[in-house]
Design an enzyme around this catalytic site. Sequence first.
Site, mmCIF file in Angstrom:
data_model
loop_
_atom_site.group_PDB
_atom_site.id
_atom_site.type_symbol
_atom_site.label_atom_id
_atom_site.label_comp_id
_atom_site.label_asym_id
_atom_site.label_seq_id
_atom_site.Cartn_x
_atom_site.Cartn_y
_atom_site.Cartn_z
ATOM 1 N N HIS A 12 -16.901 7.043 5.642
ATOM 2 C CA HIS A 12 -15.548 6.853 6.204
ATOM 3 C C HIS A 12 -15.120 8.122 6.947
ATOM 4 O O HIS A 12 -15.324 9.216 6.446
ATOM 5 C CB HIS A 12 -14.570 6.542 5.068
ATOM 6 C CG HIS A 12 -13.230 6.073 5.534
ATOM 7 N ND1 HIS A 12 -12.289 6.935 6.054
ATOM 8 C CD2 HIS A 12 -12.681 4.837 5.581
ATOM 9 C CE1 HIS A 12 -11.208 6.239 6.388
ATOM 10 N NE2 HIS A 12 -11.420 4.958 6.114
ATOM 11 N N CYS A 60 -13.199 3.239 10.929
ATOM 12 C CA CYS A 60 -11.783 3.124 10.554
ATOM 13 C C CYS A 60 -10.967 3.504 11.779
ATOM 14 O O CYS A 60 -10.858 4.680 12.133
ATOM 15 C CB CYS A 60 -11.455 4.023 9.365
ATOM 16 S SG CYS A 60 -9.708 3.894 8.895
ATOM 17 N N HIS A 120 -12.596 -0.931 9.235
ATOM 18 C CA HIS A 120 -11.184 -0.899 8.841
ATOM 19 C C HIS A 120 -10.379 -1.028 10.115
ATOM 20 O O HIS A 120 -10.463 -0.163 10.992
ATOM 21 C CB HIS A 120 -10.832 0.439 8.175
ATOM 22 C CG HIS A 120 -11.376 0.603 6.798
ATOM 23 N ND1 HIS A 120 -11.205 1.767 6.087
ATOM 24 C CD2 HIS A 120 -12.043 -0.242 6.002
ATOM 25 C CE1 HIS A 120 -11.777 1.629 4.886
ATOM 26 N NE2 HIS A 120 -12.304 0.423 4.817
ATOM 27 N N ASP A 137 -6.738 -2.618 7.516
ATOM 28 C CA ASP A 137 -6.570 -1.412 6.709
ATOM 29 C C ASP A 137 -5.108 -1.373 6.268
ATOM 30 O O ASP A 137 -4.501 -2.416 6.076
ATOM 31 C CB ASP A 137 -6.994 -0.197 7.541
ATOM 32 C CG ASP A 137 -7.527 0.934 6.678
ATOM 33 O OD1 ASP A 137 -7.602 0.764 5.460
ATOM 34 O OD2 ASP A 137 -7.857 1.991 7.216
ATOM 35 N N HIS A 138 -4.568 -0.221 6.114
ATOM 36 C CA HIS A 138 -3.198 -0.122 5.594
ATOM 37 C C HIS A 138 -2.232 -0.995 6.393
ATOM 38 O O HIS A 138 -2.411 -1.186 7.594
ATOM 39 C CB HIS A 138 -2.706 1.313 5.674
ATOM 40 C CG HIS A 138 -3.655 2.282 5.059
ATOM 41 N ND1 HIS A 138 -3.599 3.621 5.275
ATOM 42 C CD2 HIS A 138 -4.706 2.075 4.227
ATOM 43 C CE1 HIS A 138 -4.571 4.222 4.604
ATOM 44 N NE2 HIS A 138 -5.270 3.292 3.971
ATOM 45 N N TYR A 188 -0.911 -0.746 0.850
ATOM 46 C CA TYR A 188 -1.688 -1.909 0.391
ATOM 47 C C TYR A 188 -0.830 -3.065 -0.111
ATOM 48 O O TYR A 188 -1.110 -3.675 -1.131
ATOM 49 C CB TYR A 188 -2.712 -1.467 -0.659
ATOM 50 C CG TYR A 188 -3.818 -0.651 -0.025
ATOM 51 C CD1 TYR A 188 -4.840 -1.279 0.677
ATOM 52 C CD2 TYR A 188 -3.803 0.738 -0.063
ATOM 53 C CE1 TYR A 188 -5.828 -0.538 1.303
ATOM 54 C CE2 TYR A 188 -4.789 1.496 0.561
ATOM 55 C CZ TYR A 188 -5.797 0.837 1.235
ATOM 56 O OH TYR A 188 -6.776 1.568 1.865
HETATM 57 MN MN LIG Z 1 -9.814 3.433 6.465
#
Ligand SMILES: [Mn+2]
Length: 356
Positions: free
Chosen positions: A206, A244, A271, A316-317, A330
Site C-alpha cells: 500500500h 490506493c 482502493h 476506500d474511505h 469506514y
Molecule cells: Mn488505501
Amino acid sequence: MQWGFRWYGEEDTIPLAYIKQIPGMHGVVGTLLDKLPGDVWQKPEIMALKESVEEKDLKLLGIESVSVHDSIKAGTADRDQYINNYIETIKNLSACGVNMICYSFKPIFGWFKTNLNYENEDGSKALLFDAKVIEDMEPKDMYQLIHSQSKGFRLSGWEEERLEKFKKLEEMYEGQTREDLFDNLTYFLERIIPVAEEYKVKMAIHPDDPPFEIFDYPRITKNLEDIKRILNIVDSPYNGITLCTGSLGGDPENDLVEIIQEVGDKINFVHFRNVEHLGERKFKESAHLSSEGSLDMHAIMKALIEVGYDGPVRPDHGRMVWGEEAIPGYGLYDRAMGLTYMQGLYEAISKDLARK
Ligand SMILES: [Mn+2]
C-alpha cells in the site's frame, strides 16, 4: 472486477448482512484485529473468519493488512524470526484459500490524518490532512491527537500497544534513511516473494498516506518512481501494489492514470477514493465522484479497465453522512454510494469500449 468492502470483523459497526445488500457486492477484505505485527496467523483463526464471511454468501477477497513487524522495517538483528512468521502466515492463508495480502512498509506511522471529523459545509464529516497542524508537534503527540478523535473506535496502526513502546520505536528507526528502509524492504521481499509465488498469494504493498515524509521518517512508496523501484526488487506478479488512489492522489504531482498505465500488470488490489486538494500539503477525503474532488475518477477507472485489471476493488474511505457513527472513514452509507458510482463508471466505460 471483484467488488469488495473492507470489513473489520465482529467489531465492525457494519454487519456482513448489510454489506451483502449493496448491489453487485462480491466480498470483503478482512483482517484478524487481535493480531499484532509479527504474530503468525493460525489456520483455525483464518478459517473462522472465512467461514463467517462465506456464511453470508460473500467471498473473502483478501487480507488487509498483515502488518510487517518493526524489526523487519528497521532491519534489526532479530528480523529473521519475524520474516519466518510472516512466511508461515502466507502459507496458512494460502491453505485456507486466501490469495491476496495488502501490507505496507512505513516506519512508525501507517495512515496519517490530522482531522478525523472535519465538518463539510453540508454537515457530512471527512478525514483531512494538513501539514501545518503537525508543524510544532512531536511524533508521539500524534497518538493523543488521533485517539482524541477516534470516538472510541480501535484504529488499526494506532494501537495503544504502539504508543506504550513509542520510545523504543523511535530508537529503532533513529537515523534511518530512505536507502536503509529500501534495503530492509529488499531483504524482506527477497525472502517472502518466492514463497508467495509458490503458494499463490499476491502481495500488494500500500502506498504512503499521505505520500510525503512526515516528521522526517523516510517514506518509499510515495510515487511512480518509488513503486517501480519496489517492483524491480523481485520481478513477479506476486510482488505487486495496492493502487490506493486517495493515498497517491494526496500529492497533486502524482498522475494516477500514468501510474496505472506504467505498472498496471502489477496492480493486485485497488482502493478507489477521491481527495480534494485544499493547499500545500493539505487535502481532505471527498465523496467519490470526480465532481467532488480533485481526481478524475472516470479516467482512473478507464485506465484500470484498459490495462485489464480484474482483481478486487473496494471503495476506500468515505465520509460520515446521515448521522452515522462508525470507524472514521469506514461508514456504510458513503462507501456504498461510492461503490455504486464505481460500478456505474465500470459499466459505462466497458460497454463503450466494447462497442469500439
Ligand atoms: Mn488505501
